[in-house]
Design a protein around this motif. Structure first.
Motif, PDB file in Angstrom:
ATOM      1  N   GLN A 104       0.809  -1.218   0.000  1.00  0.00           N
ATOM      2  CA  GLN A 104       0.000   0.000   0.000  1.00  0.00           C
ATOM      3  C   GLN A 104       0.846   1.273   0.000  1.00  0.00           C
ATOM      4  O   GLN A 104       0.319   2.361  -0.222  1.00  0.00           O
ATOM      5  N   GLU A 105       2.152   1.164   0.242  1.00  0.00           N
ATOM      6  CA  GLU A 105       2.973   2.360   0.397  1.00  0.00           C
ATOM      7  C   GLU A 105       4.016   2.531  -0.702  1.00  0.00           C
ATOM      8  O   GLU A 105       4.871   3.414  -0.616  1.00  0.00           O
ATOM      9  N   ARG A 122       2.931  -5.863   1.333  1.00  0.00           N
ATOM     10  CA  ARG A 122       2.734  -5.420   2.711  1.00  0.00           C
ATOM     11  C   ARG A 122       2.680  -6.687   3.551  1.00  0.00           C
ATOM     12  O   ARG A 122       1.795  -7.535   3.340  1.00  0.00           O
ATOM     13  N   ASP A 175       5.991  -2.456   5.215  1.00  0.00           N
ATOM     14  CA  ASP A 175       5.528  -2.032   3.893  1.00  0.00           C
ATOM     15  C   ASP A 175       6.422  -0.858   3.448  1.00  0.00           C
ATOM     16  O   ASP A 175       6.530   0.136   4.185  1.00  0.00           O
ATOM     17  N   GLY A 205       1.868   6.742   5.803  1.00  0.00           N
ATOM     18  CA  GLY A 205       0.705   5.859   5.827  1.00  0.00           C
ATOM     19  C   GLY A 205      -0.340   6.333   6.815  1.00  0.00           C
ATOM     20  O   GLY A 205      -0.161   7.327   7.525  1.00  0.00           O
TER      21      GLY A 205
END
Length: 231
Positions: free
Chosen positions: A88-89, A97, A107, A168
């Motif tokens: 996600q990052e 992740r 992540d 995040g």
């Protein structure tokens, strides 16, 4: 008998004086030339400066070789078993992740032969290894619009390069755009935090990419040039 009139020879004293005078002229000329060379040698020349790059350096992360061996400069600081899903990052579609058995969340991570290598940021070589990861299936998409990390020129001092890492969780907004990055003057830590980068980079094929930047404690949102992008 001594000669007289226009054909009279000059005396020895006059000849000697004339030669000494001529020698003085030669010596003065030589000394003057040497002095000029000495001056040329000791006067410092203007320092050369390295110009800023004209294009943004776009990088992808590959922390291991084809056999799954960790590559330099990365070093393992620990390992654990765990499960992984799509990252996600990072804008790299192959990034993961991972959640370790002890509950730690990492992540982005990249999957090798039998181990996932996880990094906190691109400026520190310490890696966490997820051994024998269970990876949920997902379809690979294209490179996303939000890179993992950036090297950004400070708008107030372009020679000062800031490290901006993806933030995040739930972030604030500026003009409807998410505050995507926290920026640091040095290795990321609470003490080196200096501001935020807002939204996604504005890409260019002919010049440096740019992003909006706001310094800590300031209400002035400015455009900053991006030197390096990590996907």
């Amino acid at each position: 008998m001594a000669e007289t009139g226009m054909h009279a020879r000059p005396g020895r004293g006059k000849i000697l004086g004339w030669l000494l005078g001529l020698g003085g002229v030669f010596i003065a000329a030589i000394v003057s030339g040497l002095a000029g060379r000495v001056v040329d040698a000791v006067v410092p020349q203007p320092a050369t400066t390295t110009s800023a790059p004209s294009l943004t350096d776009v990088r992808f992360v590959r922390p291991f070789d084809n056999a799954g061996t960790l590559l330099s400069p990365y070093v393992a600081k620990g390992s654990s078993d765990g499960n992984c899903i799509q990252g996600q990052e990072s804008s790299d579609p192959s990034a993961l992740r991972c959640v370790a058995k002890d509950g730690g969340v990492y992540d982005p991570c990249w999957l090798g032969a039998s181990t996932a290598v996880c990094l906190s940021n691109p400026w520190e070589p310490q890696a966490w290894l997820i051994t024998n990861p269970v990876v949920a299936s997902f379809s690979l998409g294209s490179i996303g619009p939000t890179p993992w990390a950036l090297d950004v020129e400070s708008p107030s001092s372009p020679s000062r390069i800031l490290h901006c890492g993806y933030a995040g969780g739930t972030g604030g907004t500026v003009a409807g755009m998410r505050v995507n990055y926290g920026c640091f003057d040095g290795v990321p830590s609470p003490k080196t935090y200096v501001g935020d980068a807002v939204g996604n980079p504005k890409q260019s094929d002919t010049s440096l990419w740019t992003i909006l930047y706001v310094a800590k404690g300031s209400s002035d949102v400015r455009t900053a040039a991006i030197r390096t992008v990590w996907h």
